[in-house]
Enzyme design. Structure first.
Site, mmCIF file in Angstrom:
data_model
loop_
_atom_site.group_PDB
_atom_site.id
_atom_site.type_symbol
_atom_site.label_atom_id
_atom_site.label_comp_id
_atom_site.label_asym_id
_atom_site.label_seq_id
_atom_site.Cartn_x
_atom_site.Cartn_y
_atom_site.Cartn_z
ATOM 1 N N GLU A 190 -6.552 6.929 -1.423
ATOM 2 C CA GLU A 190 -6.652 5.743 -0.634
ATOM 3 C C GLU A 190 -7.031 4.312 -1.231
ATOM 4 O O GLU A 190 -6.288 3.499 -1.239
ATOM 5 C CB GLU A 190 -7.155 5.809 0.720
ATOM 6 C CG GLU A 190 -6.322 6.735 1.856
ATOM 7 C CD GLU A 190 -4.992 6.330 2.049
ATOM 8 O OE1 GLU A 190 -4.668 5.142 2.215
ATOM 9 O OE2 GLU A 190 -4.030 7.123 1.971
ATOM 10 N N HIS A 195 1.601 4.229 -3.120
ATOM 11 C CA HIS A 195 1.517 5.734 -2.594
ATOM 12 C C HIS A 195 2.814 6.358 -3.460
ATOM 13 O O HIS A 195 2.525 7.456 -3.959
ATOM 14 C CB HIS A 195 1.386 5.913 -1.304
ATOM 15 C CG HIS A 195 0.117 6.183 -0.624
ATOM 16 N ND1 HIS A 195 -0.894 6.723 -1.154
ATOM 17 C CD2 HIS A 195 -0.519 5.661 0.549
ATOM 18 C CE1 HIS A 195 -1.805 6.633 -0.311
ATOM 19 N NE2 HIS A 195 -1.662 5.929 0.778
ATOM 20 N N HIS A 200 0.738 -1.416 -0.198
ATOM 21 C CA HIS A 200 0.085 0.035 0.155
ATOM 22 C C HIS A 200 0.852 1.332 -0.093
ATOM 23 O O HIS A 200 0.549 2.309 -0.753
ATOM 24 C CB HIS A 200 -0.806 -0.020 1.108
ATOM 25 C CG HIS A 200 -1.807 1.215 1.457
ATOM 26 N ND1 HIS A 200 -3.131 1.306 1.069
ATOM 27 C CD2 HIS A 200 -1.476 2.330 2.126
ATOM 28 C CE1 HIS A 200 -3.656 2.354 1.294
ATOM 29 N NE2 HIS A 200 -2.435 3.127 1.847
ATOM 30 N N GLU A 201 1.897 1.392 0.838
ATOM 31 C CA GLU A 201 2.795 2.370 0.911
ATOM 32 C C GLU A 201 3.529 2.518 -0.427
ATOM 33 O O GLU A 201 3.883 3.559 -0.745
ATOM 34 C CB GLU A 201 3.701 2.412 2.135
ATOM 35 C CG GLU A 201 2.695 2.161 3.456
ATOM 36 C CD GLU A 201 1.775 3.281 3.521
ATOM 37 O OE1 GLU A 201 2.037 4.482 3.290
ATOM 38 O OE2 GLU A 201 0.868 3.033 4.429
#
Length: 290
Positions: free
Chosen positions: A225, A147, A143-144
């Protein structure tokens, strides 16, 4: 969620300082506050300036604010796994290897920060490493990394720059209208007190408009997100990402502050979803399940 709140707080502080500088420049340079084009130009310079200064400082501030220990040489099996997992995901996402760090916190969270895709930091809390399974932690890391790969911090900076510009612009326009309305004469004393009242009014309006504008920034943050969750599902697997979110929903509310908040894996709850940097976890899970 840490990243966005630290970014927003830093941006607000820079905005306030630049706002004072802007008023001084108007006086020194003799710029007419009623000149719409001149006012808009100055607000754009300072509005985007505040955002980009915050962006350039983001990684340094994150390390200092949260005591992130960057892993130079892995010292144990957990650190080896952490670095190798981020390295693999970064290759698959098409970005340079980010710095990888750990910060001491009992909460389960992580964040990514950095001014560029190829100069970033991915940090995880000690609580996440010791509370999540490897599959769940892998999804959080993905997930990071997503980003970073999506360029979300730069996107947020541009959005914040536009918001800053119009907050500063309309605060001064409205303050000018109010100041003119209450001006009864043009004597020296009135002019002096009127200038002070104008600056105070601008300050108050910037705070008020800033709160309203934050809803716009938070809406964009929530959309990013969902996109980062989808990216994590591709890098680590949808089931792992869903499991990680379910695990987070059973944990304590994160205590991240500052600009880190928007780019953490988990966000704070709010009385209104309008002020949340992250969508509710149940919505994120539903989006992954399609």
């Amino acid at each position: 969620m840490k990243r966005i709140m630290l970014f927003l707080v830093t941006n607000l502080a820079v905005m306030l300082v630049l706002g004072v500088v802007l008023n001084i420049l108007f006086s020194v340079l003799g710029i007419n506050k009623s000149s719409i084009s001149g006012l808009l130009m100055f607000c754009a310079v300072f509005g985007f300036g505040g955002s980009f200064i915050s962006l350039l400082m983001s990684k340094w501030m994150a390390k200092r604010s949260y005591g992130v220990q960057v892993i130079e040489q892995p010292r144990n099996e957990t650190e080896h796994w952490l670095v190798s997992t981020v390295a693999r995901q970064a290759r698959e996402a098409g970005i340079k290897m980010p710095e990888v760090g750990i910060y001491d916190s009992p909460e389960m969270n992580a964040f990514a920060t950095g001014a560029r895709r190829d100069d970033s930091l991915v940090a995880v809390s000690s609580g996440l490493l010791y509370s999540m399974s490897r599959d769940e932690a892998e999804a959080v890391l993905a997930h990071e990394v997503s980003h970073v790969a999506n360029g979300d911090m730069v996107t947020l900076t541009l959005i914040q720059g536009v918001v800053n510009t119009f907050v500063m612009f309309f605060a001064r326009i409205v303050a000018g209208v109010i100041s003119n309305f209450f001006s009864s004469n043009n004597d020296e004393e009135s002019s002096s007190s009127g200038g002070f009242a104008y600056m105070i009014t601008v300050f108050v309006l910037e705070m008020a408009f800033g709160v309203l504008a934050s809803m716009i920034v938070m809406w964009f943050s929530r959309q990013r997100e969902f996109r980062a969750d989808a990216g994590a599902a591709k890098l680590a697997g949808r089931d792992k990402m869903i499991a990680a979110l379910q695990r987070l929903s059973r944990g304590a509310e994160p205590q991240m502050e500052g600009s880190m908040m928007a780019f953490g894996i988990n966000g704070k709850r709010s009385m209104s979803e309008l002020f949340m940097s992250h969508p509710p976890i149940e919505q994120r899970i539903a989006a992954l399940r399609g």
